[in-house]
Design an enzyme around this catalytic site. Structure first.
Site, PDB file in Angstrom:
ATOM      1  CE  LYS A 142      -4.569   0.747   0.306  1.00  0.00           C
ATOM      2  NZ  LYS A 142      -5.610  -0.059  -0.338  1.00  0.00           N
TER       3      LYS A 142
ATOM      4  N   GLY B 117     -25.523   3.156   3.935  1.00  0.00           N
ATOM      5  CA  GLY B 117     -24.690   3.798   2.927  1.00  0.00           C
ATOM      6  C   GLY B 117     -25.091   3.348   1.537  1.00  0.00           C
ATOM      7  CB  VAL B 118     -27.357   4.308  -0.907  1.00  0.00           C
ATOM      8  CG1 VAL B 118     -27.907   3.490  -2.074  1.00  0.00           C
ATOM      9  CG2 VAL B 118     -28.186   4.028   0.333  1.00  0.00           C
ATOM     10  N   GLY B 119     -23.676   4.526  -1.555  1.00  0.00           N
ATOM     11  CA  GLY B 119     -22.732   5.098  -2.506  1.00  0.00           C
ATOM     12  C   GLY B 119     -22.683   4.283  -3.783  1.00  0.00           C
TER      13      GLY B 119
END
Length: 364
Positions: free
Chosen positions: A80, A180-182
């Protein structure tokens, strides 16, 4: 921070500090484990309070990618990058080109992709300096927006969890509370709606909630009420650490399966829901569709092949539940065990091969 002590404790291979005075680049590349192959993990840009916080985040995320890639069956290790800075005000082209040169200098040990605070356009700039990057725009073998594929992985993983909990993987008529509705959750909801699930949704963005209500017949729920809904499945698709001391007593669901990262605030919370009989699909396994998708770019992206591999999340989740029952452990521990066992097998095979080569050379 005692960086070498930390690296030794968690068995990290390499940490690279990158700076470019002209562009203002300050980046940390953490490579955790390359037993299975080169480290693959995204580049995150964030306004960290301290340099130590940035280092800790890079190390934590890199180790998480080792487990995610191993559990997903990818021949890739974990790594990362974090870039210190405000992604809205501190970006410039030279920064990402300079960063691309650092990646190129690692000669394939690390492959990057977009993450929080970075975009396809940023990956394009990195690509000007190195081929060790995925998720670029254009038509040069990129997989494009990963959200729909990630959502598909969540959907099939949820079906596997439903099979474990209810004896069938059909989601028709199942009540699902979605936090959450991303982008990812919206597409997941589309799959659930198409199969006939009943949706209960919440989000701080009321436009996203209304869209789900209008398009999927979802029921809007206040943010603080989502945990206590009388549903079959709870799908956390926003915040991390949402399985905690406050939320667990409110749960009425039989399954927890969603796209959010780091859903367990502490490991003991995974133990608690296991004892309660809640079937938990470990987050880094069920949300691995995105990394499976971009990994396909490394062999020449083929969408159908990538989707088939993402569909394999279904079998991986079932395998984790089988390990859980076999060893009498919570599913989050079983997921780690699955990843660790795969890494150990490859490491053992490599060690045996090297010993054989050494024996052959010693006889010459």
């Amino acid at each position: 921070m005692e960086i070498f002590k930390y690296m030794e404790t968690a068995d990290f291979e390499q940490v690279v500090f990158c700076q470019d005075k002209t562009s203002g680049l300050k980046a940390i590349i953490a490579i955790h484990d390359t037993t299975l192959g080169p480290a693959l993990g995204g580049t995150r840009m964030w306004t960290y309070d301290t340099e130590e916080a940035a280092i800790e985040d890079a190390l934590r995320l890199a180790r998480g990618m080792t487990y995610k890639n191993a559990a997903a069956g990818l021949n890739l290790g974990g790594g990362k990058t974090v870039i210190i800075g405000n992604p809205k005000t501190d970006k410039n082209d030279e920064m990402f080109r300079a960063f691309g040169r650092y990646i190129e200098g690692l000669n394939g040990r690390y492959i990057t992709a977009e993450d929080v605070g970075t975009t396809e356009a940023d990956m394009d700039l990195i690509h000007l300096e190195t081929d060790y990057v995925t998720g670029t725009s254009g038509d040069d073998g990129s997989s494009g927006n990963p959200s729909p594929v990630t959502a598909y992985g969540i959907y099939v993983g949820m079906k596997a969890a439903a099979k474990e909990a209810f004896g069938t993987d059909s989601l028709k008529g199942k009540k699902v509370a979605v936090q959450g509705v991303g982008n990812v959750a919206y597409t997941m909801c589309a799959h659930l709606h198409e199969e006939g699930a009943k949706l209960y949704v919440t989000d701080i963005n009321q436009e996203a909630v209304q869209r789900a209500v209008d398009e999927f017949g979802a029921t809007a729920v206040p943010i603080d009420e989502i945990y206590k809904q009388d549903v079959d499945i709870f799908a956390p698709c926003a915040l991390g650490a949402i399985i905690n001391d406050e939320t667990i007593p409110q749960f009425k669901c039989k399954v927890i399966a969603g796209s959010a990262n780091n859903q367990l605030k502490e490991n003991r919370h995974g133990d608690q829901i296991h004892e309660m009989g809640i079937v938990y699909a470990p987050d880094y396994v069920i949300n691995s569709g995105g990394v499976i998708n971009v990994a396909d770019e490394l062999i020449g992206y083929n969408k159908e092949r990538a989707l088939n591999r993402v569909g394999g999340i279904y079998d991986t989740i079932l395998e984790i539940f089988a390990i859980s029952k076999r060893d009498g452990i919570p599913s989050y521990v079983a997921a780690d065990r699955l990843a660790e066992e795969r890494i150990a097998r490859v490491a053992k095979s490599r060690s045996q091969f090297l010993q054989t080569e050494k024996n052959i050379l010693s006889r010459r």
